[in-house]
Design an enzyme around this catalytic site. Structure first.
Site, mmCIF file in Angstrom:
data_model
loop_
_atom_site.group_PDB
_atom_site.id
_atom_site.type_symbol
_atom_site.label_atom_id
_atom_site.label_comp_id
_atom_site.label_asym_id
_atom_site.label_seq_id
_atom_site.Cartn_x
_atom_site.Cartn_y
_atom_site.Cartn_z
ATOM 1 N N LYS A 108 27.361 -52.296 -32.085
ATOM 2 C CA LYS A 108 26.797 -52.146 -30.713
ATOM 3 C C LYS A 108 26.455 -53.447 -29.922
ATOM 4 C CE LYS A 108 25.284 -47.355 -31.667
ATOM 5 N NZ LYS A 108 24.335 -46.649 -32.299
ATOM 6 N N LYS A 113 40.474 -41.904 -33.690
ATOM 7 C CA LYS A 113 39.841 -40.507 -33.930
ATOM 8 C C LYS A 113 39.424 -40.017 -32.347
ATOM 9 C CE LYS A 113 35.001 -41.368 -34.734
ATOM 10 N NZ LYS A 113 33.994 -40.621 -35.324
ATOM 11 N N LYS A 146 33.854 -38.887 -28.106
ATOM 12 C CA LYS A 146 32.996 -38.232 -26.905
ATOM 13 C C LYS A 146 33.265 -39.333 -25.930
ATOM 14 C CE LYS A 146 28.517 -36.681 -28.944
ATOM 15 N NZ LYS A 146 28.104 -37.477 -29.870
HETATM 16 P P1 ADP Z 1 31.395 -39.443 -31.266
HETATM 17 O O1 ADP Z 1 32.033 -40.225 -32.133
HETATM 18 O O2 ADP Z 1 32.452 -38.397 -30.480
HETATM 19 O O3 ADP Z 1 30.356 -39.954 -30.507
HETATM 20 P P2 ADP Z 1 29.368 -38.732 -32.867
HETATM 21 O O4 ADP Z 1 29.112 -39.953 -33.422
HETATM 22 O O5 ADP Z 1 28.422 -38.317 -31.978
HETATM 23 O O6 ADP Z 1 30.564 -38.431 -32.235
HETATM 24 O O7 ADP Z 1 29.516 -37.798 -34.316
HETATM 25 C C1 ADP Z 1 28.784 -36.483 -34.177
HETATM 26 C C2 ADP Z 1 29.349 -36.024 -35.471
HETATM 27 O O8 ADP Z 1 30.843 -35.547 -35.252
HETATM 28 C C3 ADP Z 1 29.283 -36.815 -36.658
HETATM 29 O O9 ADP Z 1 28.904 -36.025 -37.923
HETATM 30 C C4 ADP Z 1 30.723 -37.167 -37.003
HETATM 31 O O10 ADP Z 1 31.038 -37.526 -38.241
HETATM 32 C C5 ADP Z 1 31.350 -35.999 -36.485
HETATM 33 N N1 ADP Z 1 32.672 -36.383 -35.829
HETATM 34 C C6 ADP Z 1 32.792 -37.219 -34.647
HETATM 35 N N2 ADP Z 1 34.083 -37.362 -34.341
HETATM 36 C C7 ADP Z 1 34.969 -36.821 -35.158
HETATM 37 C C8 ADP Z 1 36.330 -36.710 -35.463
HETATM 38 N N3 ADP Z 1 37.138 -37.029 -34.520
HETATM 39 N N4 ADP Z 1 36.635 -36.056 -36.435
HETATM 40 C C9 ADP Z 1 35.845 -35.444 -37.501
HETATM 41 N N5 ADP Z 1 34.709 -35.563 -37.338
HETATM 42 C C10 ADP Z 1 34.268 -36.156 -36.355
#
Ligand code: ADP
Ligand code: TRP
Length: 334
Positions: free
Chosen positions: A113, A195, A198
């Site tokens: 970050k 991947k 958000k």
């Molecule tokens: P983002 O990366 O979209 O901000 P978060 O880090 O808030 O998502 O993740 C929230 C949950 O969703 C976590 O448990 C994370 O492991 C899961 N997660 C996020 N993106 C993926 C993905 N592309 N595939 C599988 N699990 C995911």
């Protein structure tokens, strides 16, 4: 015997997507009968990287509504908003005295970050793992369903719990990452780069709030290629991802047909038609997302009900948090 406590949180920093659903929320839904579950919207955590709060409240409501629309039952679990439970902030204060600057600075998520946003390296960002430990320990949770990227934070939560217990007496059990039934699936971005997430790759990420038309457009644009060069070829990641998505939302027969087409294809004899495959996937994905989207929208339009559910969650969470904070105060302050 009392049910074990399961807890997880999700930051309201954007729209929830299929990665969140298949990688996290679907597992929460499976756990709610077997465990004593606490799931929450981590709005304080958002402030560490997103100081502008104009859309925060709306995101909090949307994430809560989407969790319910995905099958979390507020009667069975405590579904709450982090800032509704001030006991978490008090525990964060005590745990901050047990967290060392050196270990916080070494945390991978902190370093990442700082790299991404060097002009906002605030103390809240540094102590993010302490707040996360407080979220977990306030309910004395032992099982924490999260992705791999959160494992270091859990290790830190165990360290803080141990240090507290050693210094002030035994209050906390040690929490561990928990995946229901084996491998977690990872959903890749539809353009094959990284991947679904958000905040990045929005045109290649399928959101639970996407309308039918966007779902179709995004899927039809998903990366494919000219087809396999020989029978039973190894699938490139971006093709495997389309199959993974299809396995989640289409019938087994449909998946089987395209798998066979893939395996029987070769240069000069391409049987698999990625265009047809994506059309089928789009149709099945629309049928899958639509009811979730509509239920989440209904809830967001029914503020009274949504607020009632969130209040009920806060009451449950505070009852449990209060028990822990009493023990903590007594242990620390006497
Ligand atoms: P983002 O990366 O979209 O901000 P978060 O880090 O808030 O998502 O993740 C929230 C949950 O969703 C976590 O448990 C994370 O492991 C899961 N997660 C996020 N993106 C993926 C993905 N592309 N595939 C599988 N699990 C995911
Ligand atoms: N740090 C988690 C994430 O980025 C969100 C989170 C905050 C969390 N507090 C938590 C997850 C407590 C599990 C338990 O995904």
């Amino acid at each position: 015997m009392a049910k074990e406590v399961v807890l997880s949180g999700i930051r309201p920093t954007g729209f929830l997507h299929l990665g969140n659903y298949f990688g996290a929320m679907r597992n929460y839904v499976r756990m709610q009968d077997e465990y004593n579950c606490y799931f929450f919207v981590a709005n304080w955590h958002s402030l560490t990287t997103h100081p502008d709060t104009k859309t925060l409240q709306q995101s909090v409501y949307r994430v809560a509504a989407e969790n319910i629309a995905c099958g979390l039952d507020p009667e069975k679990i405590a579904l709450y908003v982090q800032s509704d439970v001030p006991e978490i902030a008090e525990l964060y204060l005590y745990l901050n005295m047990l967290a060392y600057k050196g270990e916080l600075e070494k945390t991978a998520s902190f370093k990442e970050k700082v790299r991404l946003n060097p002009e906002n390296v605030n103390a809240g960002l540094l102590t993010y793992p302490v707040l996360m430990a407080s979220d977990i320990l306030i309910h004395r949770a032992v099982k924490v369903p999260v992705g791999k990227d959160q494992e270091q934070h859990l290790e830190m939560a165990r360290n803080f719990a141990q240090r507290f217990n050693y210094r002030y007496g035994n209050v906390f059990p040690e929490p561990y990452a928990f995946n229901y039934g084996g491998e977690l699936i990872k959903i890749l971005s539809l353009d094959g780069n990284g991947k679904m997430s958000k905040s990045e790759n929005q045109m290649a990420t399928l959101y639970l709030a996407d309308d039918d038309d966007s779902i179709k457009k995004k899927i039809m644009k998903a990366k494919t290629d000219g087809g396999p060069a020989e029978p039973n070829s190894v699938m490139p990641d971006y093709i495997k991802n389309i199959f993974t998505l299809m396995q989640q939302v289409s019938t087994p027969d449909t998946v089987k047909k395209f798998e066979e087409d893939f395996n029987n294809s070769s240069t000069g004899n391409i049987i698999i038609r990625y265009g047809d495959m994506k059309k089928q996937l789009a149709e099945d994905m629309i049928a899958f997302i639509k009811p979730i989207r509509e239920k989440a929208a209904d809830l967001q339009n029914n503020k009274e009900l949504l607020l009632k559910i969130i209040k009920q969650g806060a009451d449950k969470a505070r009852a449990s948090a209060n028990e822990t904070i009493q023990l903590v105060r007594k242990a620390v302050l006497g």
